[in-house]
Design a protein around this motif. Sequence first.
Motif, mmCIF file in Angstrom:
data_model
loop_
_atom_site.group_PDB
_atom_site.id
_atom_site.type_symbol
_atom_site.label_atom_id
_atom_site.label_comp_id
_atom_site.label_asym_id
_atom_site.label_seq_id
_atom_site.Cartn_x
_atom_site.Cartn_y
_atom_site.Cartn_z
ATOM 1 N N GLY A 38 0.814 -1.207 0.000
ATOM 2 C CA GLY A 38 0.000 0.000 0.000
ATOM 3 C C GLY A 38 0.851 1.260 0.000
ATOM 4 O O GLY A 38 0.556 2.229 -0.704
ATOM 5 N N CYS A 39 1.927 1.238 0.782
ATOM 6 C CA CYS A 39 2.822 2.399 0.827
ATOM 7 C C CYS A 39 3.589 2.551 -0.483
ATOM 8 O O CYS A 39 3.800 3.668 -0.963
ATOM 9 C CB CYS A 39 3.787 2.273 1.998
ATOM 10 S SG CYS A 39 2.979 2.477 3.616
ATOM 11 N N GLU A 40 3.988 1.436 -1.065
ATOM 12 C CA GLU A 40 4.670 1.507 -2.362
ATOM 13 C C GLU A 40 3.742 2.084 -3.428
ATOM 14 O O GLU A 40 4.155 2.910 -4.247
ATOM 15 C CB GLU A 40 5.149 0.120 -2.782
ATOM 16 C CG GLU A 40 5.797 0.063 -4.158
ATOM 17 C CD GLU A 40 7.055 0.917 -4.272
ATOM 18 O OE1 GLU A 40 7.358 1.356 -5.409
ATOM 19 O OE2 GLU A 40 7.743 1.134 -3.253
ATOM 20 N N ALA A 41 2.481 1.683 -3.411
ATOM 21 C CA ALA A 41 1.520 2.218 -4.381
ATOM 22 C C ALA A 41 1.328 3.719 -4.192
ATOM 23 O O ALA A 41 1.214 4.472 -5.167
ATOM 24 C CB ALA A 41 0.188 1.491 -4.251
ATOM 25 N N THR A 42 1.311 4.165 -2.932
ATOM 26 C CA THR A 42 1.183 5.601 -2.656
ATOM 27 C C THR A 42 2.366 6.369 -3.236
ATOM 28 O O THR A 42 2.180 7.424 -3.867
ATOM 29 C CB THR A 42 1.091 5.847 -1.140
ATOM 30 O OG1 THR A 42 -0.136 5.286 -0.653
ATOM 31 C CG2 THR A 42 1.127 7.333 -0.807
ATOM 32 N N LEU A 43 3.571 5.862 -3.054
ATOM 33 C CA LEU A 43 4.751 6.562 -3.575
ATOM 34 C C LEU A 43 4.794 6.526 -5.096
ATOM 35 O O LEU A 43 5.243 7.487 -5.735
ATOM 36 C CB LEU A 43 6.025 5.960 -2.986
ATOM 37 C CG LEU A 43 6.213 6.182 -1.486
ATOM 38 C CD1 LEU A 43 7.552 5.617 -1.036
ATOM 39 C CD2 LEU A 43 6.125 7.653 -1.117
ATOM 40 N N GLN A 44 4.304 5.457 -5.690
ATOM 41 C CA GLN A 44 4.266 5.417 -7.152
ATOM 42 C C GLN A 44 3.251 6.414 -7.706
ATOM 43 O O GLN A 44 3.502 7.054 -8.736
ATOM 44 C CB GLN A 44 3.960 4.005 -7.638
ATOM 45 C CG GLN A 44 5.110 3.048 -7.407
ATOM 46 C CD GLN A 44 4.980 1.755 -8.193
ATOM 47 O OE1 GLN A 44 4.284 1.681 -9.203
ATOM 48 N NE2 GLN A 44 5.661 0.722 -7.740
ATOM 49 N N ARG A 45 2.118 6.573 -7.029
ATOM 50 C CA ARG A 45 1.164 7.612 -7.453
ATOM 51 C C ARG A 45 1.795 8.991 -7.316
ATOM 52 O O ARG A 45 1.651 9.849 -8.191
ATOM 53 C CB ARG A 45 -0.116 7.555 -6.607
ATOM 54 C CG ARG A 45 -1.067 6.426 -6.929
ATOM 55 C CD ARG A 45 -2.425 6.616 -6.264
ATOM 56 N NE ARG A 45 -2.338 6.762 -4.815
ATOM 57 C CZ ARG A 45 -2.281 5.744 -3.961
ATOM 58 N NH1 ARG A 45 -2.295 4.498 -4.407
ATOM 59 N NH2 ARG A 45 -2.218 5.954 -2.659
#
Length: 294
Positions: free
Chosen positions: A214-221
């Motif tokens: 979830g945190c990785e997805a946030t940083l990719q966004r």
Amino acid sequence: MRIGIDVGGTKIEIAALDDEGNERLRRRLPTPQGDYPATLQAIARLVDLCERELGERGSVGIGIPGAESPSSGLIRNANSTCLIGRPLRRDLEALLGREIRLANDANCFALSEACDGSARGAATVFGVILGTGVGGGLVVGGRALRGAHAIAGEWGHNPLGEADDAPPPCYCGRRGCIETYLSGPGLAADHFRHTGQQLDAPAIERAAAGGDAGCEATLQRFEARLGRALASVINLFDPEVVVLGGGLSNMQRLYRNLPARCGPHVFSDDFYTRIVPPAHGDSSGVRGAARLWD
């Protein structure tokens, strides 16, 4: 002696530079929250401390998180909202007993990095602040651009153009500004909207490095949005160097990932702009404020 002051949301910092740009003194105080008179007094106290300790009087340049209206002389567009509508230059000149020079903090940051920082030698520089707010400053030939409205480089209140049914509100009165997505609070709010977790930016980065999806997805966004937003500036201004500042500039992954995020949106067959961290860290703003007298 050139004295620079950086008025931030959480701290007011002072530095004194000699003619070669060497730092002679640096101090900081907490920013009085929402209290304009106390902010003036804190600035005056730092100047007095500096001049007493060094035994001489200096020129004073001040960087603020906003801009001075060319027509009224009042501060506007400041995310330190107690400054809005105030005659800051006039009040400080009366308090300090001298002329001061006043500029947006992002302009000061960009000027510092262009003069003797990560963008030294570049003819065109875009300095970016990614912190409590999002700001920017443009430097051409070693001079910060002010602009007709004193807002040159202020990309943080352009619309991001995100496909969002309910774009987040911004303190400026609009919705969906770049700042609402790409500031530190904006990153944390985006993570909360998608995961329900209340984490700040450093915690999100640590968790992503530890494998949290979830945190990785946030940083990719975040990186995709930042790349698209920077590309709009690159298409318009075409800087040789983009220097990232503010708390989020400490994320080292940005320097690896952003060229690929920007490139597809830049109107060119290749991507040459260097995206770099600041040489002077969070001291660039105060150093640039001192250089307003160069």
